[in-house]
Each structure stands twice: as C-alpha cells, then as structure tokens.
Enzyme design. Structure first.
Site, PDB file in Angstrom:
ATOM      1  N   HIS A   1      22.336 -18.654 -16.755  1.00 59.66           N
ATOM      2  CA  HIS A   1      23.242 -17.901 -15.927  1.00 59.66           C
ATOM      3  C   HIS A   1      23.957 -18.483 -14.911  1.00 59.66           C
ATOM      4  O   HIS A   1      24.826 -18.059 -14.341  1.00 59.66           O
ATOM      5  CB  HIS A   1      22.986 -16.436 -15.966  1.00 59.66           C
ATOM      6  CG  HIS A   1      21.616 -16.599 -14.768  1.00 59.66           C
ATOM      7  ND1 HIS A   1      20.515 -17.080 -14.944  1.00 59.66           N
ATOM      8  CD2 HIS A   1      21.695 -16.119 -13.287  1.00 59.66           C
ATOM      9  CE1 HIS A   1      19.652 -16.933 -13.868  1.00 59.66           C
ATOM     10  NE2 HIS A   1      20.616 -16.549 -12.598  1.00 59.66           N
ATOM     11  N   ASP A   2      23.252 -19.560 -14.614  1.00 60.47           N
ATOM     12  CA  ASP A   2      23.847 -20.477 -13.400  1.00 60.47           C
ATOM     13  C   ASP A   2      24.494 -21.768 -13.614  1.00 60.47           C
ATOM     14  O   ASP A   2      25.145 -22.561 -12.660  1.00 60.47           O
ATOM     15  CB  ASP A   2      22.561 -20.800 -12.384  1.00 60.47           C
ATOM     16  CG  ASP A   2      21.881 -19.575 -11.724  1.00 60.47           C
ATOM     17  OD1 ASP A   2      20.635 -19.896 -11.364  1.00 60.47           O
ATOM     18  OD2 ASP A   2      22.598 -18.709 -11.355  1.00 60.47           O
TER      19      ASP A   2
ATOM     20  N   GLU B   1      11.151 -20.680 -11.697  1.00 60.58           N
ATOM     21  CA  GLU B   1      12.348 -21.763 -11.293  1.00 60.58           C
ATOM     22  C   GLU B   1      11.853 -22.347 -10.158  1.00 60.58           C
ATOM     23  O   GLU B   1      11.746 -21.767  -8.928  1.00 60.58           O
ATOM     24  CB  GLU B   1      13.332 -20.616 -11.032  1.00 60.58           C
ATOM     25  CG  GLU B   1      14.931 -21.361 -11.065  1.00 60.58           C
ATOM     26  CD  GLU B   1      16.269 -20.751 -10.358  1.00 60.58           C
ATOM     27  OE1 GLU B   1      15.617 -19.879  -9.590  1.00 60.58           O
ATOM     28  OE2 GLU B   1      17.134 -20.884 -10.420  1.00 60.58           O
TER      29      GLU B   1
ATOM     30  N   ASP C   1      12.846 -10.577 -14.767  1.00 61.54           N
ATOM     31  CA  ASP C   1      13.223 -11.533 -13.984  1.00 61.54           C
ATOM     32  C   ASP C   1      12.481 -11.221 -12.585  1.00 61.54           C
ATOM     33  O   ASP C   1      12.493 -10.024 -12.096  1.00 61.54           O
ATOM     34  CB  ASP C   1      14.638 -11.798 -13.646  1.00 61.54           C
ATOM     35  CG  ASP C   1      15.028 -13.164 -13.367  1.00 61.54           C
ATOM     36  OD1 ASP C   1      15.929 -13.537 -13.757  1.00 61.54           O
ATOM     37  OD2 ASP C   1      14.448 -13.612 -12.382  1.00 61.54           O
TER      38      ASP C   1
ATOM     39  N   ASP D   1      12.126 -16.400  -9.889  1.00 55.53           N
ATOM     40  CA  ASP D   1      13.413 -16.633  -9.234  1.00 55.53           C
ATOM     41  C   ASP D   1      12.939 -17.544  -8.317  1.00 55.53           C
ATOM     42  O   ASP D   1      12.084 -17.049  -7.163  1.00 55.53           O
ATOM     43  CB  ASP D   1      13.996 -15.532  -8.799  1.00 55.53           C
ATOM     44  CG  ASP D   1      15.518 -15.851  -8.183  1.00 55.53           C
ATOM     45  OD1 ASP D   1      16.319 -16.448  -9.028  1.00 55.53           O
ATOM     46  OD2 ASP D   1      15.808 -15.865  -7.100  1.00 55.53           O
TER      47      ASP D   1
HETATM   48  O1  TEU Z   1      18.936 -19.686  -8.548  1.00 58.69           O
HETATM   49  C1  TEU Z   1      18.450 -20.361  -7.409  1.00 58.69           C
HETATM   50  C2  TEU Z   1      19.048 -21.458  -7.542  1.00 58.69           C
HETATM   51  O2  TEU Z   1      18.424 -22.604  -7.837  1.00 58.69           O
HETATM   52  C3  TEU Z   1      20.625 -21.502  -7.026  1.00 58.69           C
HETATM   53  O3  TEU Z   1      20.836 -22.230  -6.055  1.00 58.69           O
HETATM   54  C4  TEU Z   1      21.352 -22.246  -8.585  1.00 58.69           C
HETATM   55  O4  TEU Z   1      20.929 -23.599  -8.521  1.00 58.69           O
HETATM   56  C5  TEU Z   1      22.639 -22.234  -7.984  1.00 58.69           C
HETATM   57  O5  TEU Z   1      23.090 -21.075  -8.261  1.00 58.69           O
HETATM   58  C6  TEU Z   1      23.340 -23.276  -9.096  1.00 58.69           C
HETATM   59  O6  TEU Z   1      24.815 -22.926  -8.794  1.00 58.69           O
HETATM   60  C7  TEU Z   1      18.196 -18.425  -8.581  1.00 58.69           C
HETATM   61  C8  TEU Z   1      19.142 -17.399  -9.589  1.00 58.69           C
HETATM   62  O7  TEU Z   1      18.932 -18.058 -11.089  1.00 58.69           O
HETATM   63  C9  TEU Z   1      20.660 -17.182  -9.217  1.00 58.69           C
HETATM   64  O8  TEU Z   1      21.280 -16.507 -10.135  1.00 58.69           O
HETATM   65  C10 TEU Z   1      20.545 -16.750  -7.849  1.00 58.69           C
HETATM   66  O9  TEU Z   1      21.774 -16.587  -7.262  1.00 58.69           O
HETATM   67  C11 TEU Z   1      19.561 -17.337  -6.696  1.00 58.69           C
HETATM   68  O10 TEU Z   1      18.349 -17.513  -7.224  1.00 58.69           O
HETATM   69  C12 TEU Z   1      19.214 -16.211  -5.780  1.00 58.69           C
HETATM   70  O11 TEU Z   1      18.399 -15.168  -6.256  1.00 58.69           O
END
Ligand code: TEU
Ligand code: CA
Length: 544
Positions: A314-315, A240, A98, A198
């Site tokens: 994970h989000d 992403e 990542d 990311d």
């Molecule tokens: O997520 C980016 C992102 O788009 C987040 O705003 C996500 O959509 C949101 O958490 C959804 O509820 C990336 C990573 O995947 C996330 O885990 C990190 O918290 C974030 O960037 C900052 O690095």
C-alpha cells in the site's frame, strides 16, 4: 531449516479502505472483505495481511491508531471482525493483523493523558523534550517538516517520525511494552494467526543520539515479545524493516533467534530513486543492481533465515507501471514480474489488484490524491518554488495512492467497488482491467498467479531449493536456478521489451526437462531450443 506451517503459503495484502464497500458509503469495509473470501480462495492464497482496521481518525488511513481494541466504524464492528476470522478459517485462510506499535494516534487515550501535564503517569509513554530556542533536533518527519511538534499545554515538544498526529511511543517504558503484549494476546486469542509489524526496526530508537533504526535494545525487545506473546501461539510474523540488510535480517529471522519469522527488505525498492535523495528523486531502474540485491538476499538467508518476497504494497506504486510495461505489454510483463518473484525462496506477498495487473492511476491534479505523505510533499515543494509539473511527475510515479485506488471487481460503475461515491477515484481503466474479466480469461494475469501459487504448494524445490543467479551481467535478462536434491529449476526472464539473445549451459542437458509455466502460449518444452527471449518473456523449466 525446520518446516513451518506457513512455508508453502502465499500471503495476500488487503488495504481495507479500497478493497470492497458493502454498504454504499464509498469506503471499503470488513463485511465487504467477507463477501470476497471465495475470490481469494479461488486465487489460492493462504494468509491475509489486513492493513489496520482499528479505531483511527485516519490521518494516515489507519496507521494512526486511537484504540487497539475497537474496530474503526468505517470498517464495521468487532462482530464483523470476528466473523471475518471465522469465515476465513472455514476456507483455510489465516488472518495476519497489522501491528502498529512505533506510534499511536494523538487521539489515543494514552497520548491525551500524556500531554495533560509533565508529571502525568502517562507522560513517559511518549517522547517529550524541553524546548530550547526551537525543535530539540533537526530530525525530519517522513511526512515532511520537523519530527518535533510544539505542545503549548506543557511547553514541550513531542516526537513524531510520521505525521504530527502520530506521536512515537516510548518502547523503553516497560509499562508500554506490557500494554502492547496484552493487546497482541487479545487479538491472538480472537483467532488471528500473526502480525505484520509496522516499522518495527524503529522500536529501539535512541532519539538524542539520533539512533532511529536498529537501536541497541531492538532485538532485546523483539525477543521479549516473542517470549511473552508469540511463542505461545502458532504465529506467523513479518517485520517491516526499512533499514534491514541481509546481515541484520539473520538477527531478526535466524534459527534460535526467537524474534520474527521474516522481514520486508526495502533495498530493492530504492533502485529507481537517486541515492540518498529519497523516494521522490526519480531515476531509471538500475537492473543489474536489482539482480544483485535480490540475489544477495536469496543467498545470505539460505538456511539461515527466511525471505519475504514482494513488489507491491500500500506504500509502493504498482509494479507493472513501475518496472513492467502497463501499455501494450501489460499482461506479459505483469506475468514476468510475478514469475521472477514467486520462483524465488521465501514467502510471496500479493498486494490487492496486483493479481489482475492493476496499474498506477496517472493523475495530474493534486486534488485527486488523498495520502498525507503526498499532500505534505506537494505543499512542501510548492513552498520551495519547485515547478508543479516536476512535483506532479514524482507524485504520479511514486505516490502511495497509486496502490490505494479501489479494487476493480467488474465493469460496473466505480468498478463494482461501491454503489456510493468512492473515497478516492477508481482508476479510469476499470472497464478493461477487472477481476470479473480476469477470471473468465484463462490467459489472464489472475490465472498466472493462481498457477504460481499452486506450484509453490506442490514443489518442495520452490520452498527449500538453493538459489543461484545466472547471466549476472546481462543487461536485460534475469536468470536463476533453484537446486533441491537431484532437481534443478531454471528461470529465465526478459525484463524489457526487446529480443535479447543468451546462452545457458545449464539448459543443455534437457533430456528430462519439463516446462512448468510461461507467459507466452507457444514456448518450447525444451530449454535447449531457447537462445533468445521475446518482450518480457518469462519461462520456468524443471530439469532432471
Ligand atoms: O511505512 C513505513 C515506511 O517505511 C514509510 O516511510 C514508507 O516507506 C513510505 O510511506 C514510502 O513512501 C509504514 C506503513 O506501511 C505506512 O503506510 C505508514 O504510513 C507508516 O509506516 C507509518 O505508520
Ligand atoms: Ca463501506
């Protein structure tokens, strides 16, 4: 589209904190992942996307990096990481790290220098602004509150789109980019096979004009990264890109663009939130729009780019709870969702636990949650006087911790995840839902994923076939074909718990039909026999 080594691959995302704890401290770790490589080999996946394992104070569970070259002690050592790469390779499994370069932790040496003085050599590694009578602009952090943090020491504000412990890097500074390329080479030289990048659509941001994503120099930087790093290795990369559209996706992934291999779209992930009000503003899934959006990505990128395919990460909350049915139809609906996704064009991503139908955790008490995004949201809404029940309903439905409860390996204490006390509670349904049970049960969701993954390796039509949506306005059924040379693959799926009728002219000529996979045991071999579907029924036929 020329063939790439990963075109028939399926990618499995591991959130290391919650995958497997080898030393009883209640936190998943790299040796714990090594212990489970045989499980992943059995599933048939080819690449592991490993969420960050670098040194971090864990304000955002590793997405706040304080040293790109060191492994977080919670997760193990550099030697453990090198062993993981080696052990995975023995099983023909590649590691995709990542890459978090939009921001670092505020405990990174660069930021500690940068904040010391206005003329510090590292000052311009980050985004600083003089203070007027308050924050320089009204940009809000994704994790609630202003995206500007006042820094007493030099009397200026610094920018952080995420937590205040995640200051945004200034990628316009060529020194910063060179440092990041050096770090990427370091990991590629260690044998990793690529990166998940990311929020990469943010790296060209122009704050003062408030252009955050898709900044004017974004693609210049990605082409520079490709030229200086990626093109020197047989990498696989996925960006992403919350802002991506089917059109901009061609800029990131198109032939001759020399940027990335694929991107994650968010367009399908926002169809159960009230438009423009953000993830916590709940509404029923707009199913016709889901079919339209998925189809637009399929047709727009056909032979012009490459799709990533995902329901979970994970989000995101767990898909079987979100758009399936995690009660009486958990198994068939999880299989249906997997079938619809994996039969499309692109590279499928499986998020840890998705393959055994893990569900949302459904907790009512805010003290059970760990995620900074959730906790900040809770306090922000409480301060605004929103009733706690309403706040908790949004958190239960969309909170990121739904995906971060420990992987359920067996029916031992804590689901076999740890012999200690887990950093976050294990879902209470682990005795019923766990990998040990799933592997034993030939009809499990696990074995359905195993078959889907194997089909992709076997059938070129799945990888290169042209997609066409059928029954576009049917309110419950998603049906589509993939066509490749003289073959047609037909997918029909009921997204709901009813018994919808339908008629598919494509199914008529089924003289050579073969039923490839179904989530009911007694599905007819002949599509012409089928004119209604059972709850969450999903069937795939190969015609001709
Ligand atoms: O997520 C980016 C992102 O788009 C987040 O705003 C996500 O959509 C949101 O958490 C959804 O509820 C990336 C990573 O995947 C996330 O885990 C990190 O918290 C974030 O960037 C900052 O690095
Ligand atoms: Ca551990």
């Amino acid at each position: 589209m020329e063939k790439a080594w990963w075109h028939k691959s399926t990618i499995y995302q591991i959130y290391p904190r919650s995958f497997n704890d080898s030393n009883g401290d209640g936190i998943g770790d790299i040796p714990g992942i090594i212990e489970k490589l045989d499980y992943l080999e059995l599933l048939g996946i080819d690449i592991i996307w490993l969420s960050p394992v670098y040194q971090s104070p864990n304000d955002d569970n590793g997405y706040d990096i304080s040293n790109y070259y060191e492994i977080m002690p919670d997760f193990g050592t550099l030697e453990d990481m090198e062993k993981l790469i080696e052990e995975a390779k023995k099983r023909d499994i590649h590691i995709m790290m990542d890459l978090v370069i939009n921001h670092t932790s505020d405990e990174h040496a660069w930021f500690e220098e940068s904040r010391k003085s206005k003329d510090n050599p590292y000052r311009d590694y980050y985004i600083w602004r003089e203070s007027g009578d308050g924050p320089p602009s009204d940009i809000q952090s994704v994790f609630s509150g202003s995206a500007w943090e006042w820094d007493e020491q030099t009397g200026e504000y610094y920018f952080h789109l995420f937590s205040k412990k995640q200051p945004d890097l200034n990628l316009h500074n060529p020194e910063v980019r060179e440092h990041l390329y050096k770090m990427m080479n370091y990991w590629l030289d260690k044998g990793v096979s690529g990166f998940r990048m990311d929020v990469i659509d943010l790296i060209g941001k122009e704050i003062d004009e408030k252009v955050l994503t898709d900044g004017p120099r974004l693609h210049e930087y990605l082409q520079e990264m490709n030229e200086k790093v990626l093109s020197h290795y047989p990498t696989v990369t996925v960006g992403e890109t919350p802002s991506a559209t089917p059109e901009t996706a061609k800029l990131y992934t198109g032939k001759g663009r020399n940027e990335l291999d694929m991107v994650f779209t968010f367009q399908h992930m926002s169809l159960d939130e009230r438009a423009g009000e953000g993830k916590w503003a709940l509404k029923e899934l707009d199913f016709p729009e889901l079919k339209r959006v998925l189809s637009e990505w399929q047709t727009s990128l056909f032979q012009k780019g490459w799709n990533s395919l995902y329901w979970n990460n994970h989000d995101q909350p767990r898909i079987v709870s979100r758009w399936g049915n995690d009660q009486e139809y958990r198994i068939v609906s999880a299989k249906m969702l997997a079938t619809v996704l994996h039969m499309m064009q692109g590279t499928p991503f499986v998020y840890q636990g998705e393959e055994i139908g893990m569900t949302n955790s459904n907790w009512d008490d805010i003290t059970q949650y760990r995620d900074i995004e959730t906790i900040n949201y809770f306090h922000e809404k409480k301060t605004e006087g929103v009733p706690e029940g309403e706040i908790m309903k949004s958190i239960r439905t969309k909170g990121r911790d739904n995906a971060r409860t420990p992987f359920q390996w067996n029916d031992d204490t804590h689901g076999g995840f740890t012999e200690g006390n887990p950093w976050i509670e294990v879902n209470s349904n682990y005795k019923k839902i766990n990998a040990k049970q799933a592997i034993k049960d030939q009809d499990s969701i696990f074995h359905h994923y195993q078959k889907l993954i194997a089909l992709r390796k076997r059938l070129d039509i799945l990888v290169y076939g042209e997609y066409e949506l059928l029954l576009g306005d049917h309110p419950e059924i998603m049906a589509y074909t993939r066509k490749w040379e003289d073959q047609t693959l037909l997918v029909v799926a009921n997204f709901y718990g009813g018994n919808p009728e339908f008629h598919l002219p494509e199914a008529a000529d089924d003289s050579h039909a073969k039923m490839l996979i179904s989530n009911y045991s007694d599905t007819s071999e002949r599509p012409s026999d089928i004119n209604s579907l059972r709850p969450y029924e999903a069937i795939v036929y190969l015609l001709g």
